[in-house]
Design a protein around this motif. Structure first.
Motif, PDB file in Angstrom:
ATOM      1  N   GLY A   1     -21.991  97.461  68.131  1.00 20.69           N
ATOM      2  CA  GLY A   1     -21.553  96.371  69.263  1.00 20.69           C
ATOM      3  C   GLY A   1     -21.994  95.331  69.023  1.00 20.69           C
ATOM      4  N   PHE A   2     -21.906  94.444  69.729  1.00 25.82           N
ATOM      5  CA  PHE A   2     -22.301  92.946  69.812  1.00 25.82           C
ATOM      6  C   PHE A   2     -23.805  92.793  70.626  1.00 25.82           C
ATOM      7  N   VAL A   3     -24.679  93.111  69.608  1.00 30.10           N
ATOM      8  CA  VAL A   3     -26.207  93.235  70.226  1.00 30.10           C
ATOM      9  C   VAL A   3     -26.953  92.551  69.341  1.00 30.10           C
ATOM     10  N   ARG A   4     -27.506  91.285  69.898  1.00 32.38           N
ATOM     11  CA  ARG A   4     -28.594  90.432  69.316  1.00 32.38           C
ATOM     12  C   ARG A   4     -29.935  91.059  69.767  1.00 32.38           C
ATOM     13  N   CYS A   5     -30.766  90.778  68.598  1.00 34.05           N
ATOM     14  CA  CYS A   5     -31.997  91.505  68.426  1.00 34.05           C
ATOM     15  C   CYS A   5     -32.926  90.925  69.531  1.00 34.05           C
ATOM     16  N   VAL A   6     -32.917  89.614  69.507  1.00 34.02           N
ATOM     17  CA  VAL A   6     -34.272  89.188  70.653  1.00 34.02           C
ATOM     18  C   VAL A   6     -33.440  87.825  71.395  1.00 34.02           C
ATOM     19  N   TYR A   7     -33.517  87.653  72.780  1.00 33.45           N
ATOM     20  CA  TYR A   7     -33.367  86.636  73.368  1.00 33.45           C
ATOM     21  C   TYR A   7     -34.640  86.143  74.238  1.00 33.45           C
ATOM     22  N   LEU A   8     -34.858  84.855  73.617  1.00 34.14           N
ATOM     23  CA  LEU A   8     -36.189  84.185  74.253  1.00 34.14           C
ATOM     24  C   LEU A   8     -35.743  83.201  75.227  1.00 34.14           C
ATOM     25  N   ASN A   9     -36.206  83.629  76.665  1.00 31.07           N
ATOM     26  CA  ASN A   9     -35.942  82.776  77.618  1.00 31.07           C
ATOM     27  C   ASN A   9     -37.102  82.125  78.426  1.00 31.07           C
TER      28      ASN A   9
ATOM     29  N   VAL B   1     -32.091  86.027  66.620  1.00 28.15           N
ATOM     30  CA  VAL B   1     -32.744  85.288  67.948  1.00 28.15           C
ATOM     31  C   VAL B   1     -32.046  84.263  68.408  1.00 28.15           C
ATOM     32  N   TYR B   2     -32.068  84.234  69.751  1.00 29.03           N
ATOM     33  CA  TYR B   2     -31.523  82.904  70.705  1.00 29.03           C
ATOM     34  C   TYR B   2     -32.579  82.450  71.401  1.00 29.03           C
ATOM     35  N   PHE B   3     -32.927  81.193  70.906  1.00 29.20           N
ATOM     36  CA  PHE B   3     -34.185  80.331  71.785  1.00 29.20           C
ATOM     37  C   PHE B   3     -33.487  79.748  72.727  1.00 29.20           C
ATOM     38  N   ASN B   4     -33.580  80.095  74.088  1.00 29.54           N
ATOM     39  CA  ASN B   4     -33.153  79.331  75.392  1.00 29.54           C
ATOM     40  C   ASN B   4     -34.298  78.484  75.818  1.00 29.54           C
TER      41      ASN B   4
ATOM     42  N   GLY C   1     -25.137  80.246  64.311  1.00 32.44           N
ATOM     43  CA  GLY C   1     -26.586  80.696  63.949  1.00 32.44           C
ATOM     44  C   GLY C   1     -26.767  82.218  63.672  1.00 32.44           C
ATOM     45  N   GLY C   2     -26.404  82.543  62.531  1.00 34.53           N
ATOM     46  CA  GLY C   2     -26.425  84.197  62.418  1.00 34.53           C
ATOM     47  C   GLY C   2     -27.602  84.576  62.814  1.00 34.53           C
ATOM     48  N   GLY C   3     -28.640  83.954  62.039  1.00 36.69           N
ATOM     49  CA  GLY C   3     -30.134  84.213  62.086  1.00 36.69           C
ATOM     50  C   GLY C   3     -30.785  83.895  63.074  1.00 36.69           C
ATOM     51  N   ALA C   4     -30.712  82.614  63.603  1.00 36.76           N
ATOM     52  CA  ALA C   4     -31.227  82.019  64.732  1.00 36.76           C
ATOM     53  C   ALA C   4     -30.512  80.989  65.337  1.00 36.76           C
ATOM     54  N   TYR C   5     -30.640  80.685  66.482  1.00 33.12           N
ATOM     55  CA  TYR C   5     -29.909  79.829  67.332  1.00 33.12           C
ATOM     56  C   TYR C   5     -30.803  79.137  68.295  1.00 33.12           C
TER      57      TYR C   5
ATOM     58  N   ILE D   1     -35.877  87.999  59.458  1.00 27.71           N
ATOM     59  CA  ILE D   1     -34.572  88.035  60.007  1.00 27.71           C
ATOM     60  C   ILE D   1     -33.421  88.273  59.145  1.00 27.71           C
ATOM     61  N   SER D   2     -32.899  89.232  59.106  1.00 26.17           N
ATOM     62  CA  SER D   2     -32.101  89.617  57.870  1.00 26.17           C
ATOM     63  C   SER D   2     -30.770  90.496  58.479  1.00 26.17           C
ATOM     64  N   ASN D   3     -29.646  90.238  57.837  1.00 21.61           N
ATOM     65  CA  ASN D   3     -28.327  90.873  58.033  1.00 21.61           C
ATOM     66  C   ASN D   3     -27.766  90.652  59.520  1.00 21.61           C
ATOM     67  N   CYS D   4     -27.889  89.559  59.928  1.00 15.83           N
ATOM     68  CA  CYS D   4     -27.653  89.243  61.387  1.00 15.83           C
ATOM     69  C   CYS D   4     -26.479  88.401  61.253  1.00 15.83           C
ATOM     70  N   LYS D   5     -25.476  88.224  62.437  1.00 15.59           N
ATOM     71  CA  LYS D   5     -24.474  87.215  62.180  1.00 15.59           C
ATOM     72  C   LYS D   5     -24.004  86.863  63.981  1.00 15.59           C
TER      73      LYS D   5
END
Length: 189
Positions: A80-88, A113-116, A134-138, A126-130
C-alpha cells in the motif's frame, strides 16, 4: 539530556508498556515505544528488520535511534501507500536507521521521510522509496537531513529530496535517484 529510554526488539518475549525496563520488556513495534515516550526520551531499537504497515509518526521531541546503526536496523514498509517516517515536531530526531520501500504517493509527498515543520534525520540510509514529491525525503517548512545516504528513490519531482519551502541537507550522498521532472536528486519548489 535524555529523560528515559524505551526499548524496541522485534524478538521481545515480554513486551511491557512503557517499554523502559530494559531489553527484557522491549516493545516489538516501534510506534508503541514512540507513543509511550515523553519529551526528551530516547527510543532505542536493536538490530533487525522491522516491517511496518503504517508510517512511524513522531510528534514529540524524542530521539529514535538504531543501537548499531543503519546497516543493522532496517524499517521496511509492506504494501500500500505507506511512508516510512513522518516527523511532526521540530525537535524530533531519527538516527541510525535504514528506511526503505516507503510509498508516499497516497499523500503525494515523502516516501522515506516527511519533515513537517522541522525535525532531524541523521546517519540514515533512505532507499527504494517513492512519492510524487520527494521520493526519499520531503521538506515542508524546515528540517535537517545530515550524514545520510539517499539512494535509488524516485517518482515525479525530486526523486531524492524535495524542498517545499525550507530545509537543510548537509554532508549527504544523493545517488541514483530518478524523477520525471526536476532532477533525480534535489528539487526546490
Amino acid at each position: 539530556s535524555l529523560a528515559d529510554t524505551h526499548y524496541v526488539d522485534i524478538g521481545s518475549a515480554s513486551p511491557t508498556p512503557p517499554y523502559n525496563g530494559g531489553w527484557g520488556t522491549a516493545a516489538t513495534n516501534i510506534q508503541d515505544a514512540v507513543d509511550a515516550a515523553s519529551s526528551n526520551d530516547l527510543v532505542l531499537i536493536t538490530n533487525g528488520t522491522y516491517r511496518i504497515t503504517n508510517q512511524i509518526t513522531i510528534a514529540k521531541a524524542i530521539t529514535v535511534q538504531g543501537v548499531n546503526g543503519a546497516s543493522n536496523t532496517i524499517i521496511v514498509t509492506t504494501g500500500g501507500f505507506v511512508r516510512c517516517v513522518y516527523l511532526n515536531n521540530a525537535k524530533a530526531v531519527v538516527d541510525g536507521l535504514t528506511l526503505c520501500n516507503g510509498n508516499g504517493t497516497g499523500s503525494m509527498c515523502g516516501g522515506g521521510v516527511y519533515f513537517n515543520f522541522g525535525g532531524e534525520v541523521a546517519n540514515c540510509i533512505i532507499s527504494n522509496c517513492k512519492a510524487y514529491y520527494g521520493g526519499g525525503a520531503y521538506f515542508y517548512y524546515g528540517g535537517t537531513l545530515r550524514d545520510s545516504l539517499i539512494v535509488s528513490n524516485g517518482q515525479s519531482f525530486g526523486g531524492g529530496v524535495y524542498f517545499e519551502c525550507d530545509g537543510l541537507v548537509t554532508n549527504c550522498q544523493i545517488l541514483n535517484n530518478r524523477s520525471y521532472l526536476g532532477g533525480g536528486g534535489v528539487y526546490c519548489d
